[in-house]
Design a protein around this motif. Structure first.
Motif, short mmCIF file in Angstrom:
data_model
loop_
_atom_site.label_atom_id
_atom_site.label_comp_id
_atom_site.label_asym_id
_atom_site.label_seq_id
_atom_site.Cartn_x
_atom_site.Cartn_y
_atom_site.Cartn_z
N TYR A 65 41.14 15.65 -25.29
CA TYR A 65 40.75 14.09 -25.34
C TYR A 65 39.65 13.86 -24.31
CZ TYR A 65 44.38 13.47 -28.79
OH TYR A 65 45.35 13.78 -29.85
N PRO A 66 38.64 13.23 -24.56
CA PRO A 66 37.57 12.82 -23.29
C PRO A 66 38.17 11.52 -22.80
CG PRO A 66 37.00 12.08 -25.52
CD PRO A 66 38.05 12.77 -25.91
N ALA A 67 37.76 11.37 -21.49
CA ALA A 67 38.18 10.33 -20.59
C ALA A 67 37.66 9.04 -21.10
CB ALA A 67 38.04 10.60 -19.11
N THR A 68 38.31 7.96 -21.13
CA THR A 68 37.53 6.69 -21.47
C THR A 68 36.42 6.28 -20.33
OG1 THR A 68 39.50 5.90 -22.45
CG2 THR A 68 38.04 4.25 -22.00
N PRO A 98 30.56 4.00 -19.67
CA PRO A 98 30.02 4.55 -20.72
C PRO A 98 30.31 3.56 -22.03
CG PRO A 98 30.82 6.52 -19.58
CD PRO A 98 31.23 5.12 -19.17
N VAL A 99 29.77 3.46 -22.84
CA VAL A 99 30.08 2.65 -24.27
C VAL A 99 29.58 3.38 -25.45
CG1 VAL A 99 30.39 0.40 -22.95
CG2 VAL A 99 28.20 1.01 -24.06
N ASN A 100 30.21 3.04 -26.60
CA ASN A 100 29.55 3.73 -27.67
C ASN A 100 28.53 2.83 -28.50
OD1 ASN A 100 31.23 6.23 -27.78
ND2 ASN A 100 33.06 4.75 -28.10
N GLY A 101 27.39 2.57 -27.71
CA GLY A 101 26.44 1.68 -28.12
C GLY A 101 26.84 0.33 -27.75
N SER A 102 25.68 -0.42 -27.59
CA SER A 102 25.81 -1.85 -26.96
C SER A 102 26.75 -2.80 -28.12
CB SER A 102 24.52 -2.65 -26.46
OG SER A 102 23.59 -2.44 -27.48
N ALA A 108 33.63 -6.05 -27.84
CA ALA A 108 34.93 -6.21 -27.09
C ALA A 108 34.95 -6.78 -25.88
CB ALA A 108 35.13 -4.14 -27.07
N PHE A 109 34.03 -6.77 -25.13
CA PHE A 109 33.79 -7.38 -23.96
C PHE A 109 34.41 -8.70 -24.07
CE2 PHE A 109 31.59 -9.38 -20.21
CZ PHE A 109 32.24 -8.78 -19.52
N ARG A 275 39.44 -0.66 -22.76
CA ARG A 275 38.96 0.32 -23.67
C ARG A 275 39.81 1.70 -23.71
NH1 ARG A 275 33.75 -0.48 -24.93
NH2 ARG A 275 33.25 1.60 -25.15
N THR A 276 40.56 1.61 -22.77
CA THR A 276 41.52 2.81 -22.73
C THR A 276 42.46 2.74 -23.82
OG1 THR A 276 41.64 3.15 -20.47
CG2 THR A 276 43.44 3.99 -21.26
N TYR A 277 43.12 1.52 -24.07
CA TYR A 277 44.04 1.17 -25.23
C TYR A 277 43.22 0.84 -26.35
CZ TYR A 277 48.09 0.25 -22.37
OH TYR A 277 49.19 0.47 -21.27
N HIS A 278 42.08 0.57 -26.57
CA HIS A 278 41.08 0.29 -27.53
C HIS A 278 40.56 1.85 -28.17
CE1 HIS A 278 37.27 -1.56 -29.45
NE2 HIS A 278 38.45 -1.64 -30.26
N GLY A 279 40.84 2.81 -27.52
CA GLY A 279 40.38 4.21 -27.99
C GLY A 279 38.87 4.24 -28.09
N SER A 280 38.27 4.13 -26.94
CA SER A 280 36.67 4.13 -27.09
C SER A 280 35.94 4.92 -26.39
CB SER A 280 36.40 2.50 -26.48
OG SER A 280 36.61 1.34 -27.33
N ALA A 281 36.50 6.24 -26.07
CA ALA A 281 35.99 7.28 -25.35
C ALA A 281 35.12 7.88 -26.10
CB ALA A 281 37.07 8.08 -25.02
#
Length: 403
Positions: A65-68, A98-102, A108-109, A275-281
């Motif tokens: 699993y990658p780090a968020t 890092p984010v998965n695209g803006s 989410a922000f 994001r840690t809870y959101h699963g956004s790694a």
């Protein structure tokens, strides 16, 4: 069901499909779309090579699993780019993420910032009008109400921030700004940033700065960024400011979904927690390709040159028959069609098989008018020859309408 889902409006491209449902395009012309702002220049080979190498090297990281927070090497690559681009030294451990695209990050922000119970009145999210529809959805689904600030054509499409009453500012928790702007391509000057920072200090709201078009520009000077503006004004802690950017437009990788946000360490920390809870790694493979992209500027310069050539050929053609001018930045032309923008788009498709986006679909009626009405947005994302062909058809279409 979340009751706020019922407050969401159809996305502009769904409305466009509905508008065109009964249209039969002229088969004498091949279809050309200027409707969607999706980069179509080839993805640079160095990014594809890095992506493939990450998979084939046996060190892809896909088995874990990658780090968020992302790989430290990726965060370092991002702050190195910020240093080269804006002359700023950020802490890669606390001031960038890092984010998965803006797009997903901007949405989410708002869920992190907004506290619907923190005020006696309705929580406000201030944003430009026209605007990127994610701002509206982010506000509504966080339990807030978007407040739309119109752009002013005779001020280079700057937002009329002075028109916002104190009663709105008092209940504002978040402001979305977009510079360079979508759709008009205007870049906010330092004086405008200074005004917004003063308002943020007075009322305590957070500024989310959408800067995904920052690397496509036509002037000699690169567009001013939010963090850069803050530093120039002595705000080196970037208090209540987070900037968002992406590789999609800069590096022609919209399918990779990669970007980052940077700024106020307090909000970066809270966003990381969310994001840690959101699963956004971010995928380790995408991280490897992203490092290659952020570390290289040659492909960005080449990409920008292609847009400059394209706009230099297309803009004068269209300016002969409609009110349109070279923007500060971005890859859109924002044109006044002197009439119904929806009729213009529908009839252009029917007669010349060219798709453009009605400006009213990118805005909301607020304060008695829709600032996108009577305009169209043209995304010059295809190769130059195709964009020139589309422009020539539009010129003929406009001339025929006026005859």
């Amino acid at each position: 069901m979340n009751p706020n889902l019922s407050r969401l409006q159809a996305y502009p491209f769904e409305r466009l499909r509905q508008l065109f449902a009964a249209v039969t395009p002229n088969a004498a012309f091949s279809p050309i779309s200027l409707g969607i702002g999706e980069p179509r220049h080839p993805t640079p080979q160095l990014i594809k090579d890095a992506y493939c190498h990450a998979i084939q090297s046996g060190e892809s990281g896909l088995a874990a699993y990658p780090a968020t927070a992302g790989d430290p090497k990726l965060r370092q690559s991002m702050v190195n780019w910020i240093q080269r681009r804006y002359g700023l030294a950020l802490n890669p451990a606390t001031q960038v993420l890092p984010v998965n695209g803006s797009r997903e990050a901007l949405f989410a922000f708002a869920q992190v910032v907004i506290n619907p119970s923190a005020t006696d009145g309705t929580v406000q999210v201030v944003c430009p009008n026209p605007f990127y529809q994610i701002y509206e959805g982010a506000a509504l689904l966080s339990g807030a109400q978007p407040y739309f600030v119109p752009s002013v054509a005779d001020r280079n499409f700057a937002q009329d921030w002075d028109s916002v009453p104190a009663s709105i500012w008092k209940n504002t928790q978040l402001m979305f700004v977009c510079s360079p702007g979508n759709p008009a391509g205007a870049v906010m000057p330092l004086s405008e940033w200074e005004k917004l920072f003063a308002l943020s200090d007075q009322y305590g709201f957070v500024i989310a700065s959408d800067e995904c078009y920052s690397e496509i520009y036509f002037r000699h000077e690169a567009p001013l960024g939010g963090l850069e503006a803050a530093a120039r004004l002595g705000r080196t802690d970037f208090n209540n400011l987070v900037s968002f950017t992406s590789l999609s437009k800069r590096s022609n990788v919209p399918g990779m979904r990669s970007g980052f946000c940077a700024g106020d360490a307090h909000w970066i920390q809270k966003f990381l927690l969310y994001r840690t809870y959101h699963g956004s790694a971010m995928s380790p493979v995408v991280q490897a390709a992203s490092i290659a992209a952020w570390d290289d500027e040659a492909h960005v310069i080449d990409n920008r040159a292609k847009y400059r050539t394209k706009f230099a050929e297309v803009t004068p053609l269209l300016a002969e028959v409609m009110d349109v001018a070279l923007p500060d930045a971005g890859f859109y032309l924002w044109a006044d069609v002197k009439g119904s923008d929806t009729e213009f788009a529908r009839d252009l498709l029917a007669q010349y098989n060219v798709t453009v986006l009605p400006g009213s679909y990118l805005a909301r009626e607020a304060h008695g008018f829709n600032p996108g009405a009577g305009r169209i947005r043209m995304a010059l994302v295809a190769e130059t020859a195709e964009c020139v062909e589309a422009s020539q058809r539009i010129v003929q279409f406009v001339k025929n309408r006026a005859a």
